[in-house]
Design a protein around this motif. Structure first.
Motif, PDB file in Angstrom:
ATOM      1  N   PHE A  59      23.720  34.928  65.178  1.00 36.06           N
ATOM      2  CA  PHE A  59      24.918  35.195  64.420  1.00 36.06           C
ATOM      3  C   PHE A  59      25.298  33.965  63.602  1.00 36.06           C
ATOM      4  CE2 PHE A  59      25.581  34.377  68.907  1.00 36.06           C
ATOM      5  CZ  PHE A  59      26.289  33.182  68.882  1.00 36.06           C
ATOM      6  N   LEU A  63      30.353  30.189  64.121  1.00 30.85           N
ATOM      7  CA  LEU A  63      30.906  30.591  65.413  1.00 30.85           C
ATOM      8  C   LEU A  63      30.671  29.533  66.481  1.00 30.85           C
ATOM      9  CD1 LEU A  63      30.143  34.415  65.692  1.00 30.85           C
ATOM     10  CD2 LEU A  63      32.310  33.286  65.236  1.00 30.85           C
ATOM     11  N   PHE A  67      33.682  28.310  68.733  1.00 33.12           N
ATOM     12  CA  PHE A  67      33.621  28.296  70.196  1.00 33.12           C
ATOM     13  C   PHE A  67      33.921  26.905  70.742  1.00 33.12           C
ATOM     14  CE2 PHE A  67      30.426  32.008  70.133  1.00 33.12           C
ATOM     15  CZ  PHE A  67      31.466  32.913  70.155  1.00 33.12           C
ATOM     16  N   MET A 111      28.744  30.776  76.239  1.00 35.99           N
ATOM     17  CA  MET A 111      29.222  31.910  75.458  1.00 35.99           C
ATOM     18  C   MET A 111      28.209  32.338  74.399  1.00 35.99           C
ATOM     19  SD  MET A 111      33.342  31.508  74.950  1.00 35.99           S
ATOM     20  CE  MET A 111      33.301  29.853  74.291  1.00 35.99           C
ATOM     21  N   ILE A 112      27.551  31.363  73.785  1.00 36.25           N
ATOM     22  CA  ILE A 112      26.526  31.685  72.794  1.00 36.25           C
ATOM     23  C   ILE A 112      25.369  32.426  73.449  1.00 36.25           C
ATOM     24  CG2 ILE A 112      24.792  30.687  71.247  1.00 36.25           C
ATOM     25  CD1 ILE A 112      26.779  28.478  70.628  1.00 36.25           C
ATOM     26  N   CYS A 114      25.526  34.294  76.130  1.00 34.56           N
ATOM     27  CA  CYS A 114      25.975  35.654  76.473  1.00 34.56           C
ATOM     28  C   CYS A 114      25.979  36.554  75.247  1.00 34.56           C
ATOM     29  CB  CYS A 114      27.373  35.603  77.097  1.00 34.56           C
ATOM     30  SG  CYS A 114      27.417  34.842  78.742  1.00 34.56           S
ATOM     31  N   LEU A 115      26.500  36.059  74.138  1.00 28.24           N
ATOM     32  CA  LEU A 115      26.528  36.860  72.915  1.00 28.24           C
ATOM     33  C   LEU A 115      25.118  37.133  72.402  1.00 28.24           C
ATOM     34  CD1 LEU A 115      29.525  35.389  70.885  1.00 28.24           C
ATOM     35  CD2 LEU A 115      29.366  37.636  71.936  1.00 28.24           C
ATOM     36  N   ASP A 116      24.232  36.176  72.609  1.00 27.23           N
ATOM     37  CA  ASP A 116      22.856  36.330  72.152  1.00 27.23           C
ATOM     38  C   ASP A 116      22.157  37.501  72.848  1.00 27.23           C
ATOM     39  OD1 ASP A 116      20.508  35.088  70.644  1.00 27.23           O
ATOM     40  OD2 ASP A 116      19.730  35.116  72.684  1.00 27.23           O
ATOM     41  N   GLN A 117      22.628  37.818  74.060  1.00 26.95           N
ATOM     42  CA  GLN A 117      22.008  38.908  74.812  1.00 26.95           C
ATOM     43  C   GLN A 117      22.436  40.284  74.319  1.00 26.95           C
ATOM     44  OE1 GLN A 117      19.651  37.958  77.098  1.00 26.95           O
ATOM     45  NE2 GLN A 117      20.188  35.945  76.279  1.00 26.95           N
ATOM     46  N   VAL A 118      23.613  40.351  73.675  1.00 26.01           N
ATOM     47  CA  VAL A 118      24.151  41.656  73.280  1.00 26.01           C
ATOM     48  C   VAL A 118      24.123  41.907  71.777  1.00 26.01           C
ATOM     49  CG1 VAL A 118      25.637  41.770  75.298  1.00 26.01           C
ATOM     50  CG2 VAL A 118      26.519  40.742  73.204  1.00 26.01           C
ATOM     51  N   ILE A 119      23.968  40.830  70.972  1.00 24.76           N
ATOM     52  CA  ILE A 119      23.942  40.996  69.514  1.00 24.76           C
ATOM     53  C   ILE A 119      22.502  41.130  69.057  1.00 24.76           C
ATOM     54  CG2 ILE A 119      24.444  39.909  67.293  1.00 24.76           C
ATOM     55  CD1 ILE A 119      26.831  38.583  68.544  1.00 24.76           C
TER      56      ILE A 119
END
Length: 204
Positions: A59, A63, A67, A111-112, A114-119
């Motif tokens: 992303f 961000l 963060f 947090m990055i 975690c987001l990397d797993q869903v985006i």
């Protein structure tokens, strides 16, 4: 209440919040005028920041800064409030900035991740199938163990430059070849005679 905002030992964390607000405003305004900070961060950020073995970012790189600013300010306020609750005064900011930085870096990376797993990635790279396509050697001569560059068009007419190598013999500069097999990082190719019915100059 005003003493809290002007407390010198909280000033680094106040600055972090102010930067976060300014960055959010600049990104929002820049979206409409075409001057977004995220574009600037994309240009100046080093590749290892988002393509290291430890972290992959799918992303906007801005961000990462957002963060960090959030977690740094939150960690700083939390640590100082804990100290104030027990000591009834704040520690000097230069004592608290290092623990706040460590916490901020840890939670930013978390947090990055975690987001990397869903985006899902914006661009999905696919391997173009060029086997059986006619190509032209465009740089040097190729022989077994030594590849050369060749240009080839895919089924959509898009031009590609690939590394080619013969199984035996030599592929001379500007010779017409056919890609018969893919091996690791290059294609195995063989020469085509100009009299061969497969040859067509229109492909090049």
């Amino acid at each position: 209440m005003l003493d809290f905002f002007f407390e010198p030992d909280l000033m680094p964390f106040h600055i972090s919040v102010i930067l976060l607000i300014l960055l959010s405003m600049a990104e929002t305004i820049g979206y409409y005028i075409g001057l977004r900070p995220s574009t600037f961060f994309k240009r100046i950020s080093p590749d290892w920041l988002t393509h290291s073995p430890f972290i992959q970012v799918k992303f906007a790189k801005v961000l990462i800064v957002v963060f960090f600013l959030i977690t740094f300010s939150f960690a700083g306020y939390l640590l100082q409030l804990i100290v104030y609750a027990s000591q009834h005064h704040f520690f000097p900011w230069y004592y608290m900035i290092i623990p706040a930085l460590i916490i901020a870096i840890f939670f930013t990376v978390f947090m990055i991740h975690c987001l990397d797993q869903v985006i899902k990635p914006q661009v999905i790279q696919t391997q173009v199938n060029l086997l059986g396509r006619l190509a032209t050697v465009s740089s040097g001569n190729a022989r077994p163990g030594f590849s050369a560059q060749a240009r080839v068009r895919d089924e959509f007419g898009q031009l590609h430059y690939v590394q080619v190598e013969p199984e035996f013999g030599e592929l001379e500069f500007q010779s017409q070849i056919i890609l018969i097999r893919f091996r690791k990082s290059h294609y195995i190719a063989k020469n085509i005679s100009r009299s061969n019915h497969l040859f067509s100059s229109e492909q090049f």
